[in-house]
Design a protein around this motif. Structure first.
Motif, short mmCIF file in Angstrom:
data_model
loop_
_atom_site.label_atom_id
_atom_site.label_comp_id
_atom_site.label_asym_id
_atom_site.label_seq_id
_atom_site.Cartn_x
_atom_site.Cartn_y
_atom_site.Cartn_z
N LEU A 16 -59.26 -62.49 20.34
CA LEU A 16 -60.20 -62.14 19.27
C LEU A 16 -60.71 -63.38 18.56
O LEU A 16 -61.92 -63.52 18.29
CB LEU A 16 -59.50 -61.24 18.25
CG LEU A 16 -59.74 -59.74 18.35
CD1 LEU A 16 -58.99 -59.02 17.24
CD2 LEU A 16 -61.24 -59.42 18.27
N ALA A 17 -59.79 -64.30 18.24
CA ALA A 17 -60.17 -65.54 17.56
C ALA A 17 -61.10 -66.36 18.46
O ALA A 17 -62.12 -66.91 18.01
CB ALA A 17 -58.93 -66.35 17.20
N ALA A 18 -60.76 -66.43 19.77
CA ALA A 18 -61.59 -67.18 20.72
C ALA A 18 -62.97 -66.55 20.84
O ALA A 18 -63.99 -67.25 20.92
CB ALA A 18 -60.91 -67.22 22.09
N CYS A 19 -63.02 -65.21 20.81
CA CYS A 19 -64.29 -64.49 20.91
C CYS A 19 -65.21 -64.83 19.73
O CYS A 19 -66.39 -65.12 19.91
CB CYS A 19 -64.01 -62.99 20.97
SG CYS A 19 -65.49 -61.99 21.17
N PHE A 20 -64.64 -64.84 18.52
CA PHE A 20 -65.44 -65.14 17.32
C PHE A 20 -65.90 -66.60 17.33
O PHE A 20 -67.06 -66.90 17.04
CB PHE A 20 -64.63 -64.83 16.06
CG PHE A 20 -65.39 -65.09 14.80
CD1 PHE A 20 -66.53 -64.33 14.48
CD2 PHE A 20 -65.00 -66.10 13.93
CE1 PHE A 20 -67.25 -64.59 13.31
CE2 PHE A 20 -65.71 -66.35 12.77
CZ PHE A 20 -66.84 -65.60 12.45
N ALA A 21 -64.96 -67.52 17.67
CA ALA A 21 -65.32 -68.95 17.71
C ALA A 21 -66.42 -69.18 18.75
O ALA A 21 -67.38 -69.92 18.51
CB ALA A 21 -64.09 -69.79 18.03
N ALA A 22 -66.29 -68.53 19.91
CA ALA A 22 -67.28 -68.69 20.98
C ALA A 22 -68.64 -68.15 20.55
O ALA A 22 -69.68 -68.70 20.90
CB ALA A 22 -66.80 -67.97 22.24
N GLN A 23 -68.63 -67.08 19.75
CA GLN A 23 -69.88 -66.50 19.27
C GLN A 23 -70.62 -67.50 18.38
O GLN A 23 -71.84 -67.68 18.49
CB GLN A 23 -69.57 -65.22 18.49
CG GLN A 23 -70.80 -64.43 18.11
CD GLN A 23 -70.45 -63.25 17.24
OE1 GLN A 23 -69.65 -63.36 16.31
NE2 GLN A 23 -71.03 -62.11 17.52
N ALA A 62 -59.88 -67.81 27.34
CA ALA A 62 -60.60 -66.78 26.58
C ALA A 62 -61.84 -67.38 25.92
O ALA A 62 -62.91 -66.76 25.91
CB ALA A 62 -59.68 -66.17 25.52
N PHE A 63 -61.71 -68.59 25.38
CA PHE A 63 -62.87 -69.23 24.73
C PHE A 63 -63.97 -69.46 25.76
O PHE A 63 -65.15 -69.14 25.50
CB PHE A 63 -62.45 -70.54 24.07
CG PHE A 63 -63.59 -71.26 23.42
CD1 PHE A 63 -64.06 -70.85 22.17
CD2 PHE A 63 -64.23 -72.32 24.05
CE1 PHE A 63 -65.14 -71.49 21.57
CE2 PHE A 63 -65.31 -72.95 23.46
CZ PHE A 63 -65.76 -72.54 22.22
N ALA A 64 -63.61 -70.02 26.93
CA ALA A 64 -64.61 -70.27 27.97
C ALA A 64 -65.25 -68.96 28.44
O ALA A 64 -66.47 -68.88 28.64
CB ALA A 64 -63.96 -71.00 29.15
N PHE A 65 -64.43 -67.93 28.58
CA PHE A 65 -64.92 -66.62 29.04
C PHE A 65 -65.95 -66.07 28.04
O PHE A 65 -67.07 -65.71 28.41
CB PHE A 65 -63.73 -65.65 29.17
CG PHE A 65 -64.12 -64.25 29.58
CD1 PHE A 65 -64.17 -63.90 30.92
CD2 PHE A 65 -64.42 -63.28 28.63
CE1 PHE A 65 -64.52 -62.61 31.31
CE2 PHE A 65 -64.78 -61.99 29.01
CZ PHE A 65 -64.83 -61.66 30.35
N PHE A 66 -65.57 -66.02 26.76
CA PHE A 66 -66.47 -65.42 25.77
C PHE A 66 -67.70 -66.29 25.51
O PHE A 66 -68.79 -65.77 25.25
CB PHE A 66 -65.73 -65.12 24.48
CG PHE A 66 -64.80 -63.94 24.60
CD1 PHE A 66 -65.30 -62.68 24.88
CD2 PHE A 66 -63.43 -64.09 24.47
CE1 PHE A 66 -64.45 -61.58 25.02
CE2 PHE A 66 -62.56 -63.00 24.61
CZ PHE A 66 -63.08 -61.75 24.88
#
Ligand SMILES: [Zn+2]
Ligand SMILES: [Zn+2]
Length: 224
Positions: A43-50, A134-138
């Motif tokens: 979740l954190a990686a998803c928000f940072a990636a956004q 996860a960061f790279a994915f999102f």
């Protein structure tokens, strides 16, 4: 026609690479980490990636609109020209199919995603590998969907679920992006979610960069 073939290959390639990266991130790469921990990190990686995707979309869009030109080698034809044509006929994007809208982004993202997948696959399994994966994915997902969100923001008739996504700021809102298409066309460059536009425009980041580079007077004026 040849470019259309590259777009198809890139769209399919990004889909396959995302599947591979997800496998390396959450199945072989978790290293026994607890599922709630993996979920929180994702979740954190998803928000940072956004946020990073929104920033990169703004930077790329600003470069295409304000700094580069259609005669720029390599990037001029397939990167700058579509942005310039978009300003001449903003609604034309709504008549393009999925591959035409998202193909160019996938061409740029695919090689980087391949490198990220290889890097994640070679790392030690555990929470760090899962977070990086996860960061790279999102980041790849948000970047590859950016022009799709942009297309939706130009679509007058939008389904209820899309209006709900706009309200939650998960996609670029129509009213928000409309401000970019108003003279003097020098704000609201971020087009993933537009979340960073108030901050970037409030600080005058792109105007400062243009002044620092001394390039404002030399800019072409293709947007009017
Ligand atoms: Zn623009
Ligand atoms: Zn637009």
């Amino acid at each position: 026609m040849l470019h259309r073939g590259f777009e198809w290959i890139a769209v399919c390639g990004v889909g396959a690479l995302l599947g591979g990266l997800a496998w390396e991130t959450w199945f072989t790469g978790a290293g026994g980490a607890a599922i709630p921990t993996l979920l929180l990190l994702a979740l954190a990686a998803c928000f940072a990636a956004q946020l990073v995707a929104d920033l990169l979309s703004g930077l790329a869009h600003w470069l295409a609109d304000r700094v580069l030109s259609e005669s720029t080698p390599v990037l001029g034809t397939h990167f700058v020209k579509p942005f310039r044509e978009h300003h001449e006929d903003p609604e034309s994007i709504t008549r393009h199919d999925f591959v035409e809208v998202n193909g160019n982004t996938c061409i740029l993202v695919a090689p980087l995603l391949a490198l990220a997948t290889l890097g994640v696959a070679q790392a030690e399994p555990g929470a760090a590998r899962s977070t990086a994966g996860a960061f790279a994915f999102f980041l790849a997902v948000w970047l590859c969907l950016t022009n799709q969100f942009h297309r939706w923001s130009h679509t007058a008739e939008r389904p209820v679920w899309l209006l709900a996504l706009e309200r939650t700021k998960l996609v670029l809102a129509r009213d928000h992006h409309a401000r970019h298409h108003k003279a003097p066309f020098d704000t609201h460059f971020c087009i993933t979610t537009g979340m960073l536009n108030p901050l970037i425009d409030g600080l005058g980041v792109f105007a400062r960069l243009e002044r620092a580079a001394g390039c404002r007077a030399a800019l072409p004026d293709p947007l009017r």
